[in-house]
Design an enzyme around this catalytic site. Structure first.
Site, mmCIF file in Angstrom:
data_model
loop_
_atom_site.group_PDB
_atom_site.id
_atom_site.type_symbol
_atom_site.label_atom_id
_atom_site.label_comp_id
_atom_site.label_asym_id
_atom_site.label_seq_id
_atom_site.Cartn_x
_atom_site.Cartn_y
_atom_site.Cartn_z
ATOM 1 N N CYS A 269 45.906 52.310 29.120
ATOM 2 C CA CYS A 269 44.954 51.350 28.201
ATOM 3 C C CYS A 269 44.409 50.321 29.460
ATOM 4 O O CYS A 269 43.286 50.284 29.853
ATOM 5 C CB CYS A 269 45.663 50.374 27.154
ATOM 6 S SG CYS A 269 45.748 51.631 25.995
HETATM 7 N N1 LIG Z 1 49.117 54.809 24.016
HETATM 8 C C1 LIG Z 1 48.802 53.583 23.630
HETATM 9 O O1 LIG Z 1 49.528 52.637 23.991
HETATM 10 C C2 LIG Z 1 47.350 53.514 23.002
HETATM 11 C C3 LIG Z 1 47.093 52.124 22.404
HETATM 12 C C4 LIG Z 1 45.761 51.614 21.981
HETATM 13 C C5 LIG Z 1 44.797 52.868 22.241
HETATM 14 N N2 LIG Z 1 45.122 53.866 22.716
HETATM 15 C C6 LIG Z 1 43.953 54.910 22.787
HETATM 16 O O2 LIG Z 1 44.151 55.825 21.671
HETATM 17 C C7 LIG Z 1 43.861 57.220 22.304
HETATM 18 C C8 LIG Z 1 44.931 57.974 22.251
HETATM 19 O O3 LIG Z 1 45.946 57.850 23.094
HETATM 20 P P1 LIG Z 1 47.270 58.422 23.135
HETATM 21 O O4 LIG Z 1 48.283 57.582 23.953
HETATM 22 O O5 LIG Z 1 47.991 58.577 21.655
HETATM 23 O O6 LIG Z 1 47.221 59.778 23.843
HETATM 24 P P2 LIG Z 1 48.312 61.004 23.650
HETATM 25 O O7 LIG Z 1 47.855 61.661 25.083
HETATM 26 O O8 LIG Z 1 49.508 60.393 23.675
HETATM 27 O O9 LIG Z 1 47.729 61.606 22.695
HETATM 28 C C9 LIG Z 1 46.672 62.448 22.341
HETATM 29 C C10 LIG Z 1 46.669 63.529 21.665
HETATM 30 O O10 LIG Z 1 45.745 64.267 21.490
HETATM 31 C C11 LIG Z 1 45.712 65.821 21.618
HETATM 32 N N3 LIG Z 1 44.487 66.271 21.893
HETATM 33 C C12 LIG Z 1 43.648 66.307 23.118
HETATM 34 N N4 LIG Z 1 42.438 66.966 22.925
HETATM 35 C C13 LIG Z 1 42.475 67.450 21.402
HETATM 36 C C14 LIG Z 1 41.270 67.985 20.758
HETATM 37 N N5 LIG Z 1 40.275 68.334 21.213
HETATM 38 N N6 LIG Z 1 41.862 68.525 19.521
HETATM 39 C C15 LIG Z 1 43.019 67.961 18.932
HETATM 40 N N7 LIG Z 1 43.912 67.363 19.486
HETATM 41 C C16 LIG Z 1 43.658 66.890 20.957
HETATM 42 C C17 LIG Z 1 46.518 65.726 22.879
HETATM 43 O O11 LIG Z 1 47.286 67.254 22.672
HETATM 44 C C18 LIG Z 1 47.519 64.861 22.567
HETATM 45 O O12 LIG Z 1 48.685 65.261 21.650
HETATM 46 C C19 LIG Z 1 43.270 56.809 23.450
HETATM 47 O O13 LIG Z 1 41.804 56.662 23.420
HETATM 48 C C20 LIG Z 1 43.805 55.605 24.208
HETATM 49 O O14 LIG Z 1 43.264 54.956 25.077
HETATM 50 C C21 LIG Z 1 46.239 54.097 23.175
#
Ligand SMILES: NC(=O)c1ccc[n+]([C@@H]2O[C@H](COP(=O)([O-])OP(=O)(O)OC[C@H]3O[C@@H](n4cnc5c(N)ncnc54)[C@H](O)[C@@H]3O)[C@@H](O)[C@H]2O)c1
Length: 428
Positions: A269
């Protein structure tokens, strides 16, 4: 119709992307009694969810397994389940390309798959962090491809995810949830949906406002960390303990909020999100100067830490080249297992390039990929043999009390050894 289904918990809930954000959300709704289907392209993850075996630190398997067993939570790689869903939350990654341009391919791919099975009456909420305008300019046209209109035939919202992995006090359920819709009716539906499972929902006037909220929050944090890092560099040249300065400043009961310096930014992030904003505003001819400057200062911290290590070794007449350096902690922050964008990776890369022999310990990270190879976590032997122990991530599990006895030389980038004074301890 949809409002009734949401209130009566008969709405079928879908979560696309079962990562750090999506899995806790899916579990929250399943625990509320909804039938939840998680969709993820990663077969290993869907198999683990279906086995009740969590891979996200904040979701204990003991909480998830009964939900799988009772049939409230399922996972699949097959988007055709969308045909049977009433709501979808999209939680896929939004990384930056090497050029610091946003990579929207995950959102586009997910929406194109959803569009194949999309039907009237659904609520779609984008949660992935992104630049202002994404929901309206990128997501809406894909979902409207087959003739359905947002605000008329389906509900469309953006809701920023604020999850803070490893934070025991604030988790998905009790972090206030901001939601903005394409129309007021969309916002209302989004609000209704979240208020079923989350404690506090904050509706805002549009998807763009909701998108911008997240970027303000993370830009605020990134810039203030940049300021703390710059103050640390200034204090270093003047021989002042920056940690003591910040702690004393933080006693002011108004008008000051402490941020701390460190070895650099990490995670999915803070190092990334502000660049969505600068990329978008650049298109409108506005330069995001604070963001660029803080990015420059924060990005240089790993280099500064290497210079600190070199200077500390110089004091014992050793060059970095040929020295053994042991890194304590490689995750991007305390008490989690995530190494995405971790400054430890930059630091290890720079040390290897200078000819050091590098080992590390981290109770949460058994191995890391670095420079095309794999480095496995070491232990006590590597630590005691090292010419310098470099504290990069201050996990609570490390034994800091005995560390000054076990290590020949310590460079502490996190003030983990607060209050401990010894000639072989060097602080940022
Ligand atoms: N991790 C954090 O602390 C956090 C906090 C706030 C916001 N975010 C935001 O949330 C979003 C997700 O982050 P995250 O940390 O959960 O990511 P992550 O990589 O842990 O999880 C994302 C998941 O999406 C799956 N994926 C990718 N493409 C896909 C598709 N086309 N169809 C279905 N599944 C698909 C991946 O396999 C993965 O399991 C990002 O935009 C991130 O910036 C993350």
């Amino acid at each position: 119709m949809l409002a009734h289904k949401i209130r009566s918990k008969s709405a079928r809930v879908g979560v696309v992307g079962l990562g750090y954000v999506g899995l806790p959300l899916a579990v929250e709704y399943a625990a509320e009694g909804y039938n939840v289907v998680g969709i993820d392209l990663h077969e290993g993850k869907t198999a683990r969810v279906n086995a009740g075996d969590s891979y996200v630190g904040d979701v204990p398997s003991s909480a998830m397994a009964p939900l799988v067993k009772s049939g409230h939570l399922k996972a699949t790689t097959d988007f055709s389940v969308v045909a049977d869903l009433d709501t979808i939350n999209i939680c896929v990654p939004t990384p930056l390309r090497k050029t610091k341009d946003p990579d929207m391919s995950y959102i586009v791919n997910a929406c194109e798959e959803i569009a194949k099975y999309f039907h009237a009456g659904m609520l779609v909420i984008l949660e992935s962090t992104t630049y202002p305008g994404t929901t309206d300019e990128l997501v809406r046209p894909i979902l409207e491809r087959n003739g359905l209109k947002a605000g008329e035939d389906f509900f469309l919202c953006f809701s920023p995810e604020r999850v803070d992995p490893g934070n025991p006090k604030y988790q998905t359920k009790n972090i206030p949830k901001v939601v903005g819709g394409y129309t007021p009716a969309c916002t209302e539906m989004g609000k209704l949906f979240y208020s079923q499972a989350l404690e506090n929902v904050v509706p805002v006037g549009s998807t763009q406002v909701a998108e911008m909220v997240k970027l303000l929050e993370n830009t605020f944090r990134m810039i203030n960390i940049g300021l703390a890092n710059e103050i640390a560099l200034m204090c270093d040249t003047m021989g002042i303990n920056v940690w003591e300065v910040i702690d004393a400043a933080a006693t002011k009961p108004f008008g000051f909020m402490p941020f701390y310096p460190g070895p650099g930014l990490g995670g999915h992030c803070i190092p990334i999100d502000p660049f969505y904003l600068s990329w978008k505003t650049k298109q409108a001819g506005v330069e995001a100067r604070f963001i660029e400057l803080a990015g420059y200062i924060n990005g240089n911290m790993p280099h500064f830490i290497i210079e600190k290590v070199q200077a500390a070794l110089n004091d014992v007449s050793k060059p970095v080249k040929g020295s053994k350096i042991h890194i304590l902690g490689v995750a991007y922050k305390r008490d989690i297992d995530d190494v995405r964008e971790s400054p430890a990776l930059d630091i290890i890369h720079l040390l290897l390039r200078r000819g050091a022999t590098v080992s590390y310990s981290d109770p949460y990270v058994p191995e890391i990929s670095i420079d095309g190879g794999t480095l496995y976590a070491g232990g006590e032997a590597e630590l005691t043999e090292a010419d310098c122990v470099l504290i990069v991530t201050d996990h609570k599990a490390f034994d800091y009390k005995s560390l000054p006895q076990r290590a020949k030389l310590i460079v502490d980038t996190r003030n983990a050894l607060k209050g401990v004074q010894a000639p072989h301890i060097v602080r940022l």
